[in-house]
Design a protein around this motif. Sequence first.
Motif, PDB file in Angstrom:
ATOM      1  N   LEU A  70       0.806  -0.996   0.122  1.00 23.04           N
ATOM      2  CA  LEU A  70      -0.031   0.053   0.005  1.00 23.04           C
ATOM      3  C   LEU A  70       0.864   1.172  -0.002  1.00 23.04           C
ATOM      4  CD1 LEU A  70      -2.772  -1.266   2.566  1.00 23.04           C
ATOM      5  CD2 LEU A  70      -3.243  -0.747   0.167  1.00 23.04           C
ATOM      6  N   ARG A  71       1.883   1.133   0.469  1.00 18.89           N
ATOM      7  CA  ARG A  71       2.775   2.391   0.685  1.00 18.89           C
ATOM      8  C   ARG A  71       3.861   2.615  -0.544  1.00 18.89           C
ATOM      9  NH1 ARG A  71       3.798   3.909   6.390  1.00 18.89           N
ATOM     10  NH2 ARG A  71       1.985   4.087   7.339  1.00 18.89           N
ATOM     11  N   GLU A  72       4.291   1.571  -0.838  1.00 16.19           N
ATOM     12  CA  GLU A  72       5.459   1.507  -1.970  1.00 16.19           C
ATOM     13  C   GLU A  72       4.887   1.078  -3.367  1.00 16.19           C
ATOM     14  OE1 GLU A  72       8.765  -0.250  -0.376  1.00 16.19           O
ATOM     15  OE2 GLU A  72       9.620   1.529   0.581  1.00 16.19           O
ATOM     16  N   HIS A  73       3.993   0.064  -3.361  1.00 19.47           N
ATOM     17  CA  HIS A  73       3.344  -0.290  -4.661  1.00 19.47           C
ATOM     18  C   HIS A  73       4.472  -1.418  -5.124  1.00 19.47           C
ATOM     19  CE1 HIS A  73      -0.331   2.089  -4.384  1.00 19.47           C
ATOM     20  NE2 HIS A  73       0.740   3.064  -4.001  1.00 19.47           N
ATOM     21  N   ASP A  74       5.048  -2.187  -4.240  1.00 16.95           N
ATOM     22  CA  ASP A  74       6.061  -3.119  -4.491  1.00 16.95           C
ATOM     23  C   ASP A  74       5.607  -4.578  -4.521  1.00 16.95           C
ATOM     24  OD1 ASP A  74       8.514  -4.472  -5.224  1.00 16.95           O
ATOM     25  OD2 ASP A  74       9.683  -2.800  -4.526  1.00 16.95           O
ATOM     26  N   LEU A  75       5.625  -5.436  -5.256  1.00 20.70           N
ATOM     27  CA  LEU A  75       5.272  -6.797  -5.057  1.00 20.70           C
ATOM     28  C   LEU A  75       6.439  -7.982  -4.711  1.00 20.70           C
ATOM     29  CD1 LEU A  75       3.218  -7.089  -8.641  1.00 20.70           C
ATOM     30  CD2 LEU A  75       2.320  -7.429  -6.093  1.00 20.70           C
TER      31      LEU A  75
END
Length: 559
Positions: A70-75
């Motif tokens: 949610l904060r960094e949009h990193d998977l």
Amino acid sequence: MSLSAGTGRPAAPPREAPPGPSRAPRRRWLLGAVVAALLVQMAVAMVSTAVRQTPTIDEPVYIATGVVYLREHDLRYNPEHPPLGKLVIGAGAVAAGPRLDTSFTGDQFQIGPHLLYRSGNDAQRVLLAARLPVIALTLLFGLVVFAFARDLTGPAGGLVALALYCFSPDLIAHGSLATLDVPMAGFLLTSVWLVWRARRRPRLYLPLAGASLGAAVATKMSALPAVPVLLVLVVLSVWAFRPGRRPVLTGVLAAAATGLLAIAVVWAAYLAVDPRLQWTTPDDLPDVEGLRGLAAGWMPFPRPFQDGMRVQFGFEDMRWTSFLFGDVYQGSRWYYLPAALLVKTPLGMLALWAAGVAAMAAVPRLRPAAPYVLLPAAVLLAVTMAGARDLGVRYAIYVPMFLAVAAAGTAVVRWRWTKVAAVVLLLLFVGVSSLRTYPYYLPYSNEAFGGPSKTHLRLHDSNVDWGQDLGRLADRLRTRYPGERVWLAYKGSGVPSYYGIHANDPLTAPPAQVRGLLVVSDSWIAKDDPRLTPLIRSSARIDEVGHSITIYRRSAQPS
């Protein structure tokens, strides 16, 4: 026969007074009150349990990953599970305003403790905030259980099903944790219920069923074996709605549309994290060949999902240390889950499950619903039993959900009053058994197996000790054993020093140096570790915490 006065004709029979206009609303209010009371009881049990428990093994990974999503949009973290459940958990955690160290470069098993304990956050506040959305979902799924059972059997059956759901120790235990098992099972049950309702209004309910099925798969990959079952049920529902010239073709088209919608939901979950789907395949990804590798590559899902499937296949290739009825073994046994469910399900609930399944086979009006209620859970259970991880009934948490609906069938059987009383007494037995274990739902076992204090003798890991009692241990050491030297073998994701536990590691010290309090997680005891077992055998058991941690005293050097 009476005669009317003055005519000699038979008097008209007296008319019965019509039911009062408020009778039906009163029944609805009473029904709503009972439903609300059952759900409130479950909510109180889950929230008060969640407040006291420290992190279980899996929770920090999911919480930190959800916050990063949610904060960094990193998977990059935790590819072995799709994002939706972690987005729900992360939304709760983010609401608590945690600090996130964006410079952290550790792996997924390190970021959870780093977020909770080493970033200046209140670990228990963030943990509770992450658990609350799962608790809310668990309560909503209780309404689905009630609605499904009421559709099949009426209000009385709905209450039977809801009571079993709300008093299930396993559902209370895992519904109060920031994990993925209950959300996946609940979304799957919701999809089945909507497919059942599609027998009357397919255009309304099939799109909702497809979205819910997609939510289950987007939460946990273990829902995948149920997908073909659900699509067959879609065909069955369309057939029941419109038995025309081409019902099979219409049903197949409807199933295809439902499946496509489910696929779209999975894609949407990944795109919600990273709209550009930037993904780098991990260097340590297991090399999965053969049909499993082809299946992972052919799945119509994003590349992170496909790689996550390969990670799961890698887990299945591992040999896990397991424990059942006092026997430590490597690998898995096909009967593990049935045996574990037998231990960890209230006795009255087992009886009502069996009666409900029998009713679905015997009562004509229930037979059309039997494939919907029983087949998805049966297929998932068969697949799970063939898996490599004998680590807990949480892998089959869908069983108490679906079989609660099946147990509603006891309400439509033509019982004598003595049998009705038996059903009521069984429900009371379930409620009492559940309430007696409060607040120790995770290590619950039924009375035939000695209750929660004896569960560690028969099962391990998330059935008993998942790291949840570190805070309780800190309180116990502070109040009963102040100033004593502590040696701790803890299995969990919590950080002991954060809770004021300053202990040494008995697994790395010479046995002669281990003096004082030897504190051991019951999952460590079950594994029969050669470094730890001699220490335990030469110590005196003096206390236990939460039915998951045992305290020994070592006061003399072993001979």
